[in-house]
Design an enzyme around this catalytic site. Structure first.
Site, PDB file in Angstrom:
ATOM      1  N   TRP A  10       1.025  -1.145   0.304  1.00  0.00           N
ATOM      2  CA  TRP A  10      -0.130   0.197  -0.062  1.00  0.00           C
ATOM      3  C   TRP A  10       0.957   1.437   0.177  1.00  0.00           C
ATOM      4  O   TRP A  10       0.336   2.447   0.025  1.00  0.00           O
ATOM      5  CB  TRP A  10      -0.689   0.225   1.308  1.00  0.00           C
ATOM      6  CG  TRP A  10      -1.635  -0.935   1.103  1.00  0.00           C
ATOM      7  CD1 TRP A  10      -1.859  -2.188   0.045  1.00  0.00           C
ATOM      8  CD2 TRP A  10      -3.071  -1.210   2.509  1.00  0.00           C
ATOM      9  NE1 TRP A  10      -2.742  -2.765   0.947  1.00  0.00           N
ATOM     10  CE2 TRP A  10      -3.851  -2.558   1.487  1.00  0.00           C
ATOM     11  CE3 TRP A  10      -3.617  -0.476   3.408  1.00  0.00           C
ATOM     12  CZ2 TRP A  10      -4.549  -2.923   2.614  1.00  0.00           C
ATOM     13  CZ3 TRP A  10      -4.670  -0.647   4.388  1.00  0.00           C
ATOM     14  CH2 TRP A  10      -5.455  -2.373   3.246  1.00  0.00           C
ATOM     15  N   GLU A  97      11.653   1.926  -3.853  1.00  0.00           N
ATOM     16  CA  GLU A  97      11.283   3.403  -3.310  1.00  0.00           C
ATOM     17  C   GLU A  97      12.466   3.739  -2.345  1.00  0.00           C
ATOM     18  O   GLU A  97      13.054   4.822  -1.836  1.00  0.00           O
ATOM     19  CB  GLU A  97       9.584   3.754  -3.219  1.00  0.00           C
ATOM     20  CG  GLU A  97       9.611   3.520  -4.100  1.00  0.00           C
ATOM     21  CD  GLU A  97       8.114   3.443  -4.446  1.00  0.00           C
ATOM     22  OE1 GLU A  97       7.346   2.685  -3.421  1.00  0.00           O
ATOM     23  OE2 GLU A  97       7.494   3.188  -5.354  1.00  0.00           O
ATOM     24  N   GLY A 173       4.902   2.209 -10.823  1.00  0.00           N
ATOM     25  CA  GLY A 173       4.529   3.061 -10.730  1.00  0.00           C
ATOM     26  C   GLY A 173       3.713   4.105 -12.285  1.00  0.00           C
ATOM     27  O   GLY A 173       2.925   4.961 -12.324  1.00  0.00           O
ATOM     28  N   GLY A 234       1.054  -2.370  -6.280  1.00  0.00           N
ATOM     29  CA  GLY A 234       1.159  -1.089  -5.356  1.00  0.00           C
ATOM     30  C   GLY A 234      -0.321  -0.336  -5.374  1.00  0.00           C
ATOM     31  O   GLY A 234      -1.288  -1.366  -5.649  1.00  0.00           O
ATOM     32  N   GLY A 235      -0.211  -0.002  -6.607  1.00  0.00           N
ATOM     33  CA  GLY A 235      -1.127   1.246  -7.285  1.00  0.00           C
ATOM     34  C   GLY A 235      -2.535   0.199  -7.513  1.00  0.00           C
ATOM     35  O   GLY A 235      -4.071   0.921  -6.410  1.00  0.00           O
TER      36      GLY A 235
HETATM   37  P1  13P Z   1       2.585  -0.468  -9.069  1.00  0.00           P
HETATM   38  O1  13P Z   1       2.514  -1.567  -8.963  1.00  0.00           O
HETATM   39  O2  13P Z   1       1.636   0.741  -8.379  1.00  0.00           O
HETATM   40  O3  13P Z   1       3.600  -0.223 -10.120  1.00  0.00           O
HETATM   41  O4  13P Z   1       3.840  -0.990  -7.445  1.00  0.00           O
HETATM   42  C1  13P Z   1       4.543  -1.735  -7.927  1.00  0.00           C
HETATM   43  C2  13P Z   1       4.929  -1.187  -6.468  1.00  0.00           C
HETATM   44  O5  13P Z   1       6.169  -1.068  -6.355  1.00  0.00           O
HETATM   45  C3  13P Z   1       5.021  -3.035  -5.159  1.00  0.00           C
HETATM   46  O6  13P Z   1       5.673  -2.635  -4.853  1.00  0.00           O
END
Ligand code: 13P
Length: 254
Positions: A10, A97, A173, A234-235
């Site tokens: 999240w 990140e 992302g 992620g998203g």
């Molecule tokens: P997204 O699915 O938003 O691209 O993010 C992936 C992620 O970094 C999961 O840890």
């Protein structure tokens, strides 16, 4: 056979109330779902409240990071024991990140990994290359050095339950997913690395999951690849419909 793992990261989203609402809705949809191991990783402040909601289900909790010391004067950090105490079974380590914004290095990934294993948390160790590295044909060498540094000093027996998440930085992302073939190639490379550096049995059992713009409409193709054992989402994990559809679409209903 490796059981699929779908984990929702999240990131820095959702207050306690919002997290409880989301996880309550996920529980309603997936409480009896047995086709995959399902993990949600909310922010630290929402761990205890989401744990209360999930207590009577098979959906489990993960944290997004941890510090390697048990306790002490480390303002702002949270220890492996505390993560467990909040109800977590999993912990994400070395997300790109954290590497990019918080100076995470192979050395700190290695310390966190050992600390997580020492208390029985299941680590999800993230690796992956940037676009520049991919375009200059460095994907394998980058992933290899992340693995070598991150897993330094560990034995086969230690890493059996560890999950590796291949997350190409350029796909996170951005809406740009790796093609199933691109992802499969790197997953296979990672499995070969595990085989060479640990053993065949560990390589066969280890779950290697993919992350980077996983959505309901691309999950199935990605998951159909031999060496892709699940997803780190992620998203799309912030939306109950998308997350549950990813879980149901790319895993077997038992
Ligand atoms: P997204 O699915 O938003 O691209 O993010 C992936 C992620 O970094 C999961 O840890």
């Amino acid at each position: 056979m490796r059981k699929s793992l779908i984990a929702g990261n999240w990131k820095m989203h959702k207050t306690i109330n919002e997290a409880v609402q989301l996880v309550t809705a996920i529980k309603r949809e997936l409480a009896d779902y047995k086709g995959a191991d399902i993990v949600v990783c909310p922010v630290y402040t929402a761990l205890a409240s989401t744990f209360d909601v999930l207590m009577d289900t098979d959906i489990v909790l993960g944290a997004q990071n941890l510090f390697w010391e048990t306790q002490g004067a480390f303002t702002g950090e949270i220890s492996p024991v505390m993560i467990k105490d909040a109800g977590c079974e999993y912990v994400i380590i070395g997300h790109s990140e954290r590497r990019k914004y918080f100076n995470e290095t192979e050395e700190t990934v290695n310390k966190r990994l050992k600390a997580a294993l020492a208390v029985g948390l299941i680590p999800i160790v993230c690796v992956g290359e940037t676009l520049e590295e991919r375009e200059s044909d460095k994907t394998e060498s980058v992933v290899k050095s992340q693995l070598e540094g991150g897993f330094k000093g560990l034995q086969s027996i230690d890493v059996l339950d560890v999950v590796i998440a291949y997350e190409p930085v350029w796909a996170i992302g951005t809406g740009k997913t790796a093609t199933p073939e691109q992802a499969q190639n790197v997953h296979n490379f990672i499995r070969q690395w595990v085989k060479q550096n640990f053993c065949e049995d560990t390589a066969d059992k280890m779950r290697i999951i993919y992350g980077g713009s996983v959505k309901p409409d691309n999950a199935k193709d990605l998951m159909s690849q031999d060496d892709i054992d699940g997803a780190l989402v992620g998203g799309a994990a912030l939306d109950v419909g998308s997350f549950c559809s990813i879980v149901k679409n790319c895993t077997i209903s038992l």
